[in-house]
Design a protein around this motif. Structure first.
Motif, PDB file in Angstrom:
ATOM      1  N   VAL A  49       0.827  -1.219   0.000  1.00 27.11           N
ATOM      2  CA  VAL A  49       0.000   0.000   0.000  1.00 27.11           C
ATOM      3  C   VAL A  49       0.859   1.266   0.000  1.00 27.11           C
ATOM      4  CG1 VAL A  49      -2.030  -1.069   1.051  1.00 27.11           C
ATOM      5  CG2 VAL A  49      -0.246  -0.080   2.509  1.00 27.11           C
ATOM      6  N   SER A  52      -0.358   5.020  -1.271  1.00 28.50           N
ATOM      7  CA  SER A  52      -1.670   4.576  -1.765  1.00 28.50           C
ATOM      8  C   SER A  52      -2.704   5.692  -1.918  1.00 28.50           C
ATOM      9  CB  SER A  52      -2.232   3.497  -0.849  1.00 28.50           C
ATOM     10  OG  SER A  52      -2.444   4.039   0.446  1.00 28.50           O
ATOM     11  N   GLY A  58      -1.244   0.292  -3.737  1.00 25.89           N
ATOM     12  CA  GLY A  58      -0.091   1.185  -3.713  1.00 25.89           C
ATOM     13  C   GLY A  58       0.274   1.741  -5.068  1.00 25.89           C
TER      14      GLY A  58
END
Length: 161
Positions: A49, A52, A58
């Motif tokens: 992530v 993100s 991500g």
């Protein structure tokens, strides 16, 4: 006698050629011959992530490694106040800058030539969404500096060794 003089002259000439060849080879070699220029080794690991933007997946993160003589000008700056304005904000304290990118869920190691005037390394992540000042890591530098960073959703942090 003439043979002896000619033989000595030829031997002296051969030694001169050897000395000149060795001198030429040494002068063309990469300097320094022993060791090398000090480097900064930076290993980054990003989570799934990373960067993100508040979403579930991500993104790649552009980051810069700034070498500075004094990091006090960073104070409580925001990422927007620093990114693309490093020259203006840091002035002569900025002695070197490099930029790179890391993808989400990946790991990479970069090596950067250390500027001998640098006293501090500042790693700045261009996050789309930040929290406080964790978009940057500020660390004193010494010859052969090596450190690890983790990239998550909105922060850079030093990883355990």
């Amino acid at each position: 006698r003439l043979d002896t003089v000619l033989f000595r002259s030829a031997r002296l000439g051969a030694w001169c050629v050897v000395v000149l060849v060795v001198a030429a080879l040494v002068s063309c070699a990469k300097v320094p011959i022993v060791g090398g220029k000090p480097q900064i080794s930076l290993k980054l690991t990003s989570t799934t992530v990373a960067n993100s933007c508040g979403k579930g997946t991500g993104n790649s993160l552009y980051f810069r490694v700034l070498q500075v003589t004094d990091a006090t000008a960073l104070g409580s700056l925001t990422l927007a106040q620093l990114w693309d304005k490093e020259d203006k904000v840091l002035g002569p304290a900025l002695v070197a800058r490099s930029e790179d990118v890391i993808d989400a869920a990946s790991s990479r190691e970069i090596k950067i030539e250390r500027d001998p005037k640098a006293k501090t390394i500042v790693v700045v992540g261009n996050f789309c969404k930040t929290e406080g000042t964790c978009w940057r890591v500020i660390r004193p530098v010494s010859a052969g500096t090596s450190f690890k960073l983790q990239v998550d959703a909105s922060c850079l942090s030093e990883a355990r060794r």
